[in-house]
Design an enzyme around this catalytic site. Sequence first.
Site, short mmCIF file in Angstrom:
data_model
loop_
_atom_site.label_atom_id
_atom_site.label_comp_id
_atom_site.label_asym_id
_atom_site.label_seq_id
_atom_site.Cartn_x
_atom_site.Cartn_y
_atom_site.Cartn_z
CG HIS A 63 -0.34 0.03 2.53
ND1 HIS A 63 0.40 -1.01 3.05
CD2 HIS A 63 -0.35 1.00 3.50
CE1 HIS A 63 0.81 -0.69 4.26
NE2 HIS A 63 0.38 0.52 4.55
CG HIS A 65 -0.15 4.36 4.76
ND1 HIS A 65 -0.94 3.63 5.61
CD2 HIS A 65 -0.92 5.43 4.36
CE1 HIS A 65 -2.13 4.20 5.73
NE2 HIS A 65 -2.14 5.29 4.98
CG ASP A 67 4.75 2.72 7.34
OD1 ASP A 67 3.88 3.20 6.59
OD2 ASP A 67 4.51 1.81 8.16
CG HIS A 68 4.26 -0.17 4.08
ND1 HIS A 68 4.23 -1.52 4.33
CD2 HIS A 68 3.75 0.41 5.20
CE1 HIS A 68 3.73 -1.75 5.53
NE2 HIS A 68 3.42 -0.58 6.07
CG HIS A 140 -4.38 -0.06 6.15
ND1 HIS A 140 -4.34 -0.10 7.53
CD2 HIS A 140 -3.31 0.71 5.77
CE1 HIS A 140 -3.30 0.59 7.96
NE2 HIS A 140 -2.67 1.10 6.91
CG ASP A 211 0.20 -1.69 7.41
OD1 ASP A 211 1.05 -2.60 7.38
OD2 ASP A 211 0.46 -0.51 7.70
CG HIS A 269 3.37 -3.14 10.45
ND1 HIS A 269 2.40 -2.47 11.15
CD2 HIS A 269 3.73 -2.32 9.43
CE1 HIS A 269 2.17 -1.30 10.57
NE2 HIS A 269 2.98 -1.18 9.53
#
Length: 309
Positions: A63, A65, A67-68, A140, A211, A269
């Site tokens: 996805h 976001h 942090d990914h 999510h 997530d 995670h």
Amino acid sequence: MELYFLGTNAGVPSLQRNVTSVALRLLEERGTIWLFDCGEGTQHQILRSPLKLSKLEYIFVTHMHGDHIFGLPGLLSSRGAQGAATKVTVFGPVGIQSFLQTALTLSQSRVNYPLDIVEHDGGVLLEDGTFKVEAARLEHRVDSYGYRITEKDRPGSLDLDQLQALGLKPGPLYGRLKRGESVELREGEMLHPSQVLLAPKKGRIVTILGDTRPCENVVPLAQDADVLLHEATFMHELADTAAEYFHSTSTQAAEAALQANARQLLLTHFSSRYKDVEHLQPLLEEAKAVFPDTKLAEDFALFPVTRRE
């Protein structure tokens, strides 16, 4: 086939853990590695690992976001600077193409090898003679996907005792039989592979989830998986918080593994509130109470994916 963790923290990096990224090493099967997510600092983690960017074949983004994905532009440009020339394909949700093209163009980064960016909304993403990769949407705050990687069954080994009893010595005929070809023993007498091949080697299944909070697509993605990689952002005492932020608890991850008949569960995670391995032990214990074969992922940890007997 092995999973190598480059980051296991949620949201932001900490002194103990980097943000999310995991590599699937397929050196024996394909001579390549596949990367799942690429948080900021992933290329630094790779420098401290045995992984080689020149072996990178596919990147799967769960996805959008930060942090990914924040590590992607730097990693892709550094790969070219290191002289790698083989093609890389990036699979991800809608938006991944715009993100990468904008970042690479405005930074004037040179990617001097073939780079394909494929946006998807689930389904079968690729299939060849060795692997099939499927994706399905999770639940999510943004579109998030889980990936199911299925290795195709491989022919069984040759029954060497039977071959020797037939008077066949190691050589080209062994190779032909292994490839599924019939061979002539004596004039008019044929030996077929099915007569001398042992049972096929069952392909392995690895499920890597982005997530998510518990949702209906988790179990189908993880059904009979040899390894399920599931987020465990919080302990179960914070289940309400997990639901509010569209995450899962360690107990919920274990319940999913149990329902899916997975062989092994790897938790990752983790919230930064759990500062080190000692603080993560309660998450492990409550997951193992539901699903005993559970392990904690750690940065730079290697987990082989073994075959079922």
